[in-house]
Design a protein around this motif. Structure first.
Motif, PDB file in Angstrom:
ATOM      1  N   UNK A   1       0.822  -1.204   0.000  1.00  0.00           N
ATOM      2  CA  UNK A   1       0.000   0.000   0.000  1.00  0.00           C
ATOM      3  C   UNK A   1       0.859   1.258   0.000  1.00  0.00           C
ATOM      4  N   UNK A   2       1.967   1.231   0.752  1.00  0.00           N
ATOM      5  CA  UNK A   2       2.846   2.393   0.781  1.00  0.00           C
ATOM      6  C   UNK A   2       3.471   2.635  -0.583  1.00  0.00           C
ATOM      7  N   UNK A   3       3.853   1.567  -1.281  1.00  0.00           N
ATOM      8  CA  UNK A   3       4.449   1.735  -2.606  1.00  0.00           C
ATOM      9  C   UNK A   3       3.422   2.244  -3.610  1.00  0.00           C
ATOM     10  N   UNK A   4       2.194   1.770  -3.512  1.00  0.00           N
ATOM     11  CA  UNK A   4       1.178   2.219  -4.452  1.00  0.00           C
ATOM     12  C   UNK A   4       0.767   3.660  -4.211  1.00  0.00           C
ATOM     13  N   UNK A   5       0.875   4.120  -2.967  1.00  0.00           N
ATOM     14  CA  UNK A   5       0.477   5.492  -2.677  1.00  0.00           C
ATOM     15  C   UNK A   5       1.401   6.514  -3.321  1.00  0.00           C
ATOM     16  N   UNK A   6       2.626   6.110  -3.682  1.00  0.00           N
ATOM     17  CA  UNK A   6       3.555   7.035  -4.310  1.00  0.00           C
ATOM     18  C   UNK A   6       3.098   7.428  -5.713  1.00  0.00           C
ATOM     19  N   UNK A   7       2.450   6.509  -6.420  1.00  0.00           N
ATOM     20  CA  UNK A   7       1.974   6.796  -7.769  1.00  0.00           C
ATOM     21  C   UNK A   7       0.653   7.548  -7.672  1.00  0.00           C
ATOM     22  N   UNK A   8       0.594   8.701  -8.320  1.00  0.00           N
ATOM     23  CA  UNK A   8      -0.607   9.529  -8.259  1.00  0.00           C
ATOM     24  C   UNK A   8      -1.685   8.955  -9.168  1.00  0.00           C
ATOM     25  N   UNK A   9      -2.913   9.198  -8.792  1.00  0.00           N
ATOM     26  CA  UNK A   9      -4.020   8.796  -9.629  1.00  0.00           C
ATOM     27  C   UNK A   9      -4.092   9.715 -10.849  1.00  0.00           C
ATOM     28  N   UNK A  10      -4.933   9.340 -11.796  1.00  0.00           N
ATOM     29  CA  UNK A  10      -5.016  10.116 -13.024  1.00  0.00           C
ATOM     30  C   UNK A  10      -5.535  11.523 -12.765  1.00  0.00           C
ATOM     31  N   UNK A  11      -6.451  11.665 -11.816  1.00  0.00           N
ATOM     32  CA  UNK A  11      -6.987  12.990 -11.499  1.00  0.00           C
ATOM     33  C   UNK A  11      -5.897  13.916 -10.979  1.00  0.00           C
ATOM     34  N   UNK A  12      -4.994  13.362 -10.142  1.00  0.00           N
ATOM     35  CA  UNK A  12      -3.888  14.176  -9.624  1.00  0.00           C
ATOM     36  C   UNK A  12      -2.884  14.497 -10.713  1.00  0.00           C
ATOM     37  N   UNK A  13      -2.647  13.538 -11.611  1.00  0.00           N
ATOM     38  CA  UNK A  13      -1.692  13.790 -12.693  1.00  0.00           C
ATOM     39  C   UNK A  13      -2.223  14.818 -13.682  1.00  0.00           C
ATOM     40  N   UNK A  14      -3.548  14.917 -13.826  1.00  0.00           N
ATOM     41  CA  UNK A  14      -4.129  15.818 -14.799  1.00  0.00           C
ATOM     42  C   UNK A  14      -4.340  17.220 -14.245  1.00  0.00           C
ATOM     43  N   UNK A  15      -3.966  17.462 -12.992  1.00  0.00           N
ATOM     44  CA  UNK A  15      -4.053  18.827 -12.471  1.00  0.00           C
ATOM     45  C   UNK A  15      -3.127  19.741 -13.273  1.00  0.00           C
ATOM     46  N   UNK A  16      -3.535  20.985 -13.411  1.00  0.00           N
ATOM     47  CA  UNK A  16      -2.770  21.920 -14.248  1.00  0.00           C
ATOM     48  C   UNK A  16      -1.339  22.079 -13.754  1.00  0.00           C
ATOM     49  N   UNK A  17      -1.162  22.173 -12.440  1.00  0.00           N
ATOM     50  CA  UNK A  17       0.180  22.401 -11.903  1.00  0.00           C
ATOM     51  C   UNK A  17       1.088  21.208 -12.166  1.00  0.00           C
ATOM     52  N   UNK A  18       0.517  19.992 -12.108  1.00  0.00           N
ATOM     53  CA  UNK A  18       1.323  18.800 -12.376  1.00  0.00           C
ATOM     54  C   UNK A  18       1.584  18.641 -13.866  1.00  0.00           C
ATOM     55  N   UNK A  19       0.633  19.029 -14.700  1.00  0.00           N
ATOM     56  CA  UNK A  19       0.859  18.954 -16.146  1.00  0.00           C
ATOM     57  C   UNK A  19       1.966  19.902 -16.576  1.00  0.00           C
ATOM     58  N   UNK A  20       1.964  21.132 -16.032  1.00  0.00           N
ATOM     59  CA  UNK A  20       3.007  22.096 -16.377  1.00  0.00           C
ATOM     60  C   UNK A  20       4.376  21.574 -15.943  1.00  0.00           C
ATOM     61  N   UNK A  21       4.447  20.985 -14.749  1.00  0.00           N
ATOM     62  CA  UNK A  21       5.725  20.446 -14.279  1.00  0.00           C
ATOM     63  C   UNK A  21       6.203  19.309 -15.171  1.00  0.00           C
ATOM     64  N   UNK A  22       5.284  18.442 -15.602  1.00  0.00           N
ATOM     65  CA  UNK A  22       5.667  17.328 -16.464  1.00  0.00           C
ATOM     66  C   UNK A  22       6.069  17.816 -17.852  1.00  0.00           C
ATOM     67  N   UNK A  23       5.347  18.785 -18.396  1.00  0.00           N
ATOM     68  CA  UNK A  23       5.689  19.307 -19.718  1.00  0.00           C
ATOM     69  C   UNK A  23       7.046  20.001 -19.703  1.00  0.00           C
ATOM     70  N   UNK A  24       7.341  20.767 -18.645  1.00  0.00           N
ATOM     71  CA  UNK A  24       8.633  21.432 -18.554  1.00  0.00           C
ATOM     72  C   UNK A  24       9.766  20.421 -18.412  1.00  0.00           C
ATOM     73  N   UNK A  25       9.501  19.332 -17.694  1.00  0.00           N
ATOM     74  CA  UNK A  25      10.538  18.299 -17.559  1.00  0.00           C
ATOM     75  C   UNK A  25      10.839  17.652 -18.906  1.00  0.00           C
ATOM     76  N   UNK A  26       9.815  17.457 -19.731  1.00  0.00           N
ATOM     77  CA  UNK A  26      10.012  16.814 -21.029  1.00  0.00           C
ATOM     78  C   UNK A  26      10.590  17.767 -22.067  1.00  0.00           C
TER      79      UNK A  26
END
Length: 289
Positions: free
Chosen positions: A10-35
């Protein structure tokens, strides 16, 4: 042992964010800038990435060929309607200074034997865009640098003129080096790099209280809402964001500025191109004091 194993999973699975969290604007901007650390995206990148095979060239990620058979649709748009192409990966250099000083030095890297020059009356007024071939200073017809297009800003009240030169990214470094040499421009000593603005925890709580008025409460995860936004990448595929992008001549006052990815460029092809522009761009009302 089975219970401990289940808790560990359960602790290992909690590290991976759900799709709703990944699709937040702030997380999308961070991922796009990283790429975009190696290859810069154009502003139409996501639209092209869904419909084109992407290639990495000249420090950019560009659409190469469509994934569907849309060649007939593109040909139909060019002949009967309007087709838009994103040419923002072309590099733009801006020259600012007195007109006679600009023309005096620019005449050394072009020739009237090849056609139009920077001194052409129709182009000098700023009404039309010109195209020519550039050479190394005083080396015509040898040592050709490459073809470029240029446009002058129309004359105003000031004595200084502005000239924008567009070129392919593969030619940018050679042309920029030659322009800096003929105008004797040197890099400024102080290079200002904007830092991301951060707010204190109290200010963030006050902002959250104001924004939460009249809205439903949302669940917050530890990283999604409180994560610090990643600074937007400044620069382009042909320029290091931590290097200078403006050079000035101490003798003539000519300023060379790199405006790549700051001035976007689109090409419209087709009989309805003018209609699309007139419907898209609205003239501003002039207010005289």
């Amino acid at each position: 042992k089975q219970a401990e194993k289940a808790v560990h999973q359960k602790k290992e699975q909690s590290k991976t964010k759900c799709r709703k969290a990944r699709r937040r604007h702030i997380n999308l901007v961070a991922e796009f800038n990283r790429r975009q650390r190696k290859n810069i995206w154009l502003e139409t990148h996501i639209w092209h990435a869904k419909r084109f095979h992407m290639v990495k060239k000249w420090g950019y990620c560009l659409g190469d060929s469509p994934t569907e058979k849309c060649y007939r649709a593109c040909y139909r748009a060019m002949t009967n309607q309007c087709l838009l192409q994103d040419l923002s990966y072309y590099c733009c250099l801006e020259l600012t200074g007195k007109e006679n000083e600009l023309l005096k030095q620019l005449a050394r890297i072009c020739s009237i034997d090849t056609g139009l020059t920077f001194e052409e009356a129709c182009c000098l007024s700023g009404r039309f865009e010109g195209s020519l071939n550039l050479y190394q200073a005083d080396h015509y017809p040898e040592d050709m640098l490459g073809p470029v297009t240029f446009i002058w800003k129309p004359r105003g009240d000031s004595e200084n003129r502005q000239l924008w030169i567009w070129m392919h990214p593969a030619l940018k470094q050679d042309i920029l080096r030659e322009l800096k040499a003929i105008f004797q421009c040197t890099e400024p000593e102080d290079i200002h790099i904007p830092e991301p603005v951060t707010t204190s925890v109290q200010e963030e709580e006050q902002i959250d209280v104001v924004l939460s008025l009249g809205k439903k409460r949302k669940k917050k995860d530890k990283e999604g809402e409180r994560a610090v936004p990643v600074k937007k990448i400044i620069g382009d595929g042909t320029r290091d964001p931590f290097q200078s992008y403006s050079w000035i001549s101490q003798t003539t006052g000519i300023v060379i500025s790199d405006r790549t990815m700051e001035i976007l460029r689109y090409r419209l092809i087709g009989p309805l191109s003018h209609s699309v522009l007139t419907e898209t761009l609205k003239a501003a009302s002039l207010q005289t004091v």
